[in-house]
Motif scaffolding. Structure first.
Motif, mmCIF file in Angstrom:
data_model
loop_
_atom_site.group_PDB
_atom_site.id
_atom_site.type_symbol
_atom_site.label_atom_id
_atom_site.label_comp_id
_atom_site.label_asym_id
_atom_site.label_seq_id
_atom_site.Cartn_x
_atom_site.Cartn_y
_atom_site.Cartn_z
ATOM 1 N N TYR A 135 0.826 -1.197 0.000
ATOM 2 C CA TYR A 135 0.000 0.000 0.000
ATOM 3 C C TYR A 135 0.865 1.252 0.000
ATOM 4 C CZ TYR A 135 -3.224 3.629 1.663
ATOM 5 O OH TYR A 135 -3.962 4.778 1.789
ATOM 6 N N ALA A 136 1.901 1.284 0.832
ATOM 7 C CA ALA A 136 2.792 2.444 0.897
ATOM 8 C C ALA A 136 3.516 2.653 -0.426
ATOM 9 C CB ALA A 136 3.795 2.267 2.030
ATOM 10 N N ALA A 137 3.882 1.568 -1.070
ATOM 11 C CA ALA A 137 4.586 1.676 -2.346
ATOM 12 C C ALA A 137 3.665 2.121 -3.474
ATOM 13 C CB ALA A 137 5.228 0.335 -2.701
ATOM 14 N N THR A 138 2.391 1.752 -3.405
ATOM 15 C CA THR A 138 1.450 2.029 -4.479
ATOM 16 C C THR A 138 0.869 3.432 -4.398
ATOM 17 O OG1 THR A 138 0.837 -0.324 -4.523
ATOM 18 C CG2 THR A 138 -0.653 1.207 -5.633
ATOM 19 N N ARG A 139 0.680 3.979 -3.203
ATOM 20 C CA ARG A 139 -0.115 5.199 -3.055
ATOM 21 C C ARG A 139 0.596 6.455 -3.555
ATOM 22 N NH1 ARG A 139 0.361 7.644 2.597
ATOM 23 N NH2 ARG A 139 -1.753 8.374 2.149
ATOM 24 N N GLY A 140 1.901 6.416 -3.746
ATOM 25 C CA GLY A 140 2.553 7.599 -4.301
ATOM 26 C C GLY A 140 3.920 7.811 -3.696
ATOM 27 N N ASP A 141 4.661 8.710 -4.334
ATOM 28 C CA ASP A 141 4.244 9.940 -5.006
ATOM 29 C C ASP A 141 4.174 9.746 -6.537
ATOM 30 O OD1 ASP A 141 4.583 10.726 -2.393
ATOM 31 O OD2 ASP A 141 6.435 11.783 -2.769
ATOM 32 N N TRP A 142 3.136 10.347 -7.164
ATOM 33 C CA TRP A 142 2.958 10.225 -8.609
ATOM 34 C C TRP A 142 2.649 11.572 -9.237
ATOM 35 C CZ3 TRP A 142 4.635 5.669 -9.796
ATOM 36 C CH2 TRP A 142 4.430 4.590 -8.929
ATOM 37 N N GLY A 143 3.114 11.735 -10.466
ATOM 38 C CA GLY A 143 2.708 12.889 -11.252
ATOM 39 C C GLY A 143 1.367 12.584 -11.900
ATOM 40 N N ILE A 144 0.313 13.211 -11.405
ATOM 41 C CA ILE A 144 -1.033 12.867 -11.886
ATOM 42 C C ILE A 144 -1.860 14.143 -11.984
ATOM 43 C CG2 ILE A 144 -1.743 12.278 -9.524
ATOM 44 C CD1 ILE A 144 -3.604 10.148 -10.850
ATOM 45 N N GLY A 145 -2.428 14.381 -13.154
ATOM 46 C CA GLY A 145 -3.146 15.616 -13.406
ATOM 47 C C GLY A 145 -4.507 15.671 -12.738
ATOM 48 N N GLU A 146 -5.087 16.858 -12.744
ATOM 49 C CA GLU A 146 -6.354 17.092 -12.051
ATOM 50 C C GLU A 146 -7.483 16.231 -12.606
ATOM 51 O OE1 GLU A 146 -9.325 20.841 -10.896
ATOM 52 O OE2 GLU A 146 -7.551 21.144 -12.160
ATOM 53 N N THR A 147 -7.530 16.067 -13.921
ATOM 54 C CA THR A 147 -8.603 15.267 -14.516
ATOM 55 C C THR A 147 -8.598 13.842 -13.985
ATOM 56 O OG1 THR A 147 -8.543 16.565 -16.557
ATOM 57 C CG2 THR A 147 -9.549 14.383 -16.684
ATOM 58 N N TRP A 148 -7.413 13.263 -13.890
ATOM 59 C CA TRP A 148 -7.321 11.894 -13.379
ATOM 60 C C TRP A 148 -7.590 11.839 -11.882
ATOM 61 C CZ3 TRP A 148 -7.386 8.357 -17.000
ATOM 62 C CH2 TRP A 148 -6.874 8.660 -18.269
ATOM 63 N N ARG A 149 -7.199 12.871 -11.152
ATOM 64 C CA ARG A 149 -7.442 12.886 -9.707
ATOM 65 C C ARG A 149 -8.924 13.019 -9.396
ATOM 66 N NH1 ARG A 149 -3.424 16.911 -9.773
ATOM 67 N NH2 ARG A 149 -4.896 18.425 -8.901
ATOM 68 N N ASN A 150 -9.699 13.589 -10.310
ATOM 69 C CA ASN A 150 -11.118 13.842 -10.047
ATOM 70 C C ASN A 150 -12.029 12.672 -10.416
ATOM 71 O OD1 ASN A 150 -10.661 16.367 -8.987
ATOM 72 N ND2 ASN A 150 -10.959 17.438 -10.929
ATOM 73 N N ARG A 151 -11.482 11.605 -10.929
ATOM 74 C CA ARG A 151 -12.320 10.441 -11.249
ATOM 75 C C ARG A 151 -12.719 9.729 -9.958
ATOM 76 N NH1 ARG A 151 -11.245 7.424 -16.889
ATOM 77 N NH2 ARG A 151 -10.977 9.281 -18.205
ATOM 78 N N SER A 152 -14.017 9.646 -9.741
ATOM 79 C CA SER A 152 -14.513 9.093 -8.474
ATOM 80 C C SER A 152 -14.493 7.569 -8.434
ATOM 81 C CB SER A 152 -15.946 9.589 -8.224
ATOM 82 O OG SER A 152 -16.812 9.161 -9.263
ATOM 83 N N ASP A 153 -14.348 6.941 -9.587
ATOM 84 C CA ASP A 153 -14.422 5.475 -9.634
ATOM 85 C C ASP A 153 -13.070 4.824 -9.830
ATOM 86 O OD1 ASP A 153 -14.016 6.479 -12.142
ATOM 87 O OD2 ASP A 153 -15.418 5.139 -13.160
ATOM 88 N N ALA A 154 -11.971 5.568 -9.602
ATOM 89 C CA ALA A 154 -10.639 5.064 -9.928
ATOM 90 C C ALA A 154 -10.164 4.003 -8.942
ATOM 91 C CB ALA A 154 -9.645 6.217 -9.972
ATOM 92 N N VAL A 155 -9.495 3.008 -9.503
ATOM 93 C CA VAL A 155 -8.890 1.917 -8.732
ATOM 94 C C VAL A 155 -7.393 1.939 -9.004
ATOM 95 C CG1 VAL A 155 -8.761 -0.590 -8.481
ATOM 96 C CG2 VAL A 155 -10.974 0.518 -8.849
ATOM 97 N N ALA A 156 -6.583 1.757 -7.959
ATOM 98 C CA ALA A 156 -5.132 1.734 -8.092
ATOM 99 C C ALA A 156 -4.622 0.304 -7.974
ATOM 100 C CB ALA A 156 -4.480 2.612 -7.024
ATOM 101 N N VAL A 157 -3.682 -0.048 -8.837
ATOM 102 C CA VAL A 157 -3.041 -1.362 -8.808
ATOM 103 C C VAL A 157 -1.534 -1.158 -8.725
ATOM 104 C CG1 VAL A 157 -2.570 -3.473 -10.109
ATOM 105 C CG2 VAL A 157 -4.866 -2.491 -10.109
ATOM 106 N N GLY A 158 -0.885 -1.839 -7.788
ATOM 107 C CA GLY A 158 0.568 -1.807 -7.677
ATOM 108 C C GLY A 158 1.164 -3.005 -8.382
ATOM 109 N N LEU A 159 2.041 -2.762 -9.364
ATOM 110 C CA LEU A 159 2.603 -3.832 -10.178
ATOM 111 C C LEU A 159 4.089 -4.005 -9.878
ATOM 112 C CD1 LEU A 159 0.611 -5.170 -12.131
ATOM 113 C CD2 LEU A 159 1.867 -4.137 -14.013
#
Length: 287
Positions: A182-206
């Motif tokens: 979880y700590a490795a997946t949550r960030g830090d990332w360069g991510i724009g406002e449009t992507w940050r505003n998606r309410s249904d987004a799911v994160a996957v750590g690969l």
């Protein structure tokens, strides 16, 4: 770098046309589908590998000619720029067919992926191909550390998921305490406002093509140097975790190899599409 002169273009065009004629004449009986490479005679290093039929092996030279045409120049790619540099050094591109006689394009593509993997693993240096060979996700190189990934099932969720953000975490896992996914997946990332505003987004750590964690993104918070990190909750039974993502990564390989995160949509019917990380936004079959 000055453009190639019209006289030089005429001379090169004649030489290329001769090679085209020979390749087309030999194609059906002797060459069929084949694998070829382009080599820089100045250092004898291979800079491009491809597969094709007919005169495909010298088509890149024509692309470079068009980019060098003073009357109507086209934009150079890294590949055509290298070709032009060779010409400016009064040399000619060393092209050669390294494998031939394949009955189908797929067979040639599999051989192409093997040649590319071998060259990229050598002291030659990285190729200028825009992406790995077709079928590289299935038939390409695999490191000892990636054998566990091969054993996993390919990711193919049974339900439609519109926004899956896929983050490369193999380096971060070595830096966080207790290899906390979880700590490795949550960030830090360069991510724009449009992507940050998606309410249904799911994160996957690969990690080396294997998904180690899946999280529902609840909110984004500022981090260091204009980067962002998310707060989220783990998701069970999503069909995304403990799965092999090589076929997804292969569809956005050039972008992914530069350390970027990608976004994917699944339709729940064995199709996916890349919505961030590839110019090809078409639906593709999960293979």
């Amino acid at each position: 770098m000055e453009a190639v002169s019209m006289h030089e273009i005429q001379s090169l065009r004649g030489l290329i046309e001769n090679h085209e004629k020979l390749l087309n004449e030999l194609s059906a009986e002797h060459l069929k589908h084949y694998v070829y490479l382009l080599r820089d005679p100045r250092d004898n290093k291979v800079f491009y590998v491809g597969e094709g039929v007919g005169a495909r092996a010298v088509s890149h030279l024509n692309e470079a000619l068009k980019a060098e045409d003073p009357g109507d120049p086209k934009e150079h790619t890294s590949k055509t720029r290298r070709i032009a540099e060779i010409w400016h050094a009064d040399e000619y591109v060393d092209w050669q067919i390294v494998s031939r006689g394949y009955a189908s394009q797929r067979e040639a593509e599999i051989a192409e992926a093997a040649v590319m993997s071998g060259i990229n693993a050598s002291q030659n240096g990285q190729l200028l191909n825009a992406r790995a060979g077709n079928h590289a996700a299935v038939h390409g190189a695999v490191l000892p550390t990636e054998l566990e990934t091969l054993r996993a099932r390919p990711v193919d969720p049974a339900n439609a998921i519109s926004s899956v953000y896929v983050f490369p975490i193999q380096n971060a896992l070595q830096e966080v305490a207790d290899n906390d996914v979880y700590a490795a997946t949550r960030g830090d990332w360069g991510i724009g406002e449009t992507w940050r505003n998606r309410s249904d987004a799911v994160a996957v750590g690969l990690d080396r093509g294997l998904s180690k964690g899946v999280f529902k993104i609840e909110r984004w918070m500022p981090a260091d140097q204009n980067k962002w990190k998310f707060d989220g909750q783990p998701i069970a039974n999503s069909g995304l975790n403990n799965a092999r993502w090589s076929h997804i990564i292969d569809a956005a390989r050039g972008y992914w190899q530069r350390g970027n995160w990608i976004a994917v949509e699944f339709d729940g019917e064995h199709l996916f599409r890349i919505i961030r990380g590839s110019a090809n936004g078409e639906w593709q079959e999960i293979s």
